[in-house]
Design an enzyme around this catalytic site. Structure first.
Site, short mmCIF file in Angstrom:
data_model
loop_
_atom_site.label_atom_id
_atom_site.label_comp_id
_atom_site.label_asym_id
_atom_site.label_seq_id
_atom_site.Cartn_x
_atom_site.Cartn_y
_atom_site.Cartn_z
N CYS A 131 -1.23 2.95 -2.28
CA CYS A 131 -0.24 3.94 -2.73
C CYS A 131 -0.49 4.12 -4.23
O CYS A 131 -1.54 3.72 -4.74
CB CYS A 131 1.18 3.52 -2.38
C1 RB5 Z 1 4.57 7.97 -4.86
O1 RB5 Z 1 4.85 8.87 -5.86
C2 RB5 Z 1 4.57 6.54 -5.37
O2 RB5 Z 1 5.86 6.16 -5.65
C3 RB5 Z 1 3.95 5.65 -4.34
O3 RB5 Z 1 2.64 6.08 -4.10
C4 RB5 Z 1 3.80 4.19 -4.73
O4 RB5 Z 1 3.28 4.04 -6.00
C5 RB5 Z 1 4.95 3.34 -4.51
O5 RB5 Z 1 4.92 2.14 -4.82
#
Ligand code: RB5
Length: 149
Positions: free
Chosen positions: A66
């Protein structure tokens, strides 16, 4: 070794790059999405199915990306039998497997560059759990929490 991979929009580009890297190395990859870059998507929708596939034995290990790697690791560790961690250094990438039997590597697509991520992934996939008694004992204490939850 069959590897599962997943990412939200924050990790999409790194996922695509790592998928190509791993396929070139001969790994069989199951992609849990996202399959397009959608800035509104949510990491649990991709990371949880990957985590469940690890527990089901459908894939042996996983890589979840993420933006920071934090949300992916938080979500994945809610699935019993998953041992996920956000990894930013080479030592932890292999020691996490050797000592803690890490089965899901989490990366931050907005934090870790492609080449560094490739090195972390290679260290993670090449490592094996030692099975040493002290590590089995410690993991048993972690697993006991899962039974009570
Ligand atoms: C998405 O914007 C972001 O919050 C997600 O990809 C991640 O970093 C969450 O921990």
């Amino acid at each position: 070794m069959k590897i599962g991979i997943a990412a939200d929009h924050g990790g999409y580009e790194l996922k695509e790059s790592l998928k190509a890297f791993l396929q070139e190395k001969g790994y069989s990859i199951k992609d849990f999405g996202a399959f397009t870059l959608d800035n509104q998507d949510d990491y649990p929708d991709f990371v949880i199915p990957l985590a469940q596939a690890i527990v089901a034995g459908e894939v042996e290990r996983g890589i979840a990306v993420c933006g920071s790697g934090v949300g992916a690791s938080v979500a994945a560790n809610k699935v019993q039998g998953v041992r996920a961690a956000l990894i930013n250094d080479h030592f932890s990438a292999h020691q996490g497997v050797e000592d803690d039997n890490l089965n899901l590597l989490c990366l931050g697509g907005r934090v870790t560059g492609n080449m560094a991520a490739q090195e972390l992934v290679a260290a993670f996939l090449d490592a094996k759990f030692t099975g040493a008694e002290r590590h089995v004992r410690r993991l048993g204490k972690v697993k006991a929490l899962e039974k009570n939850s």
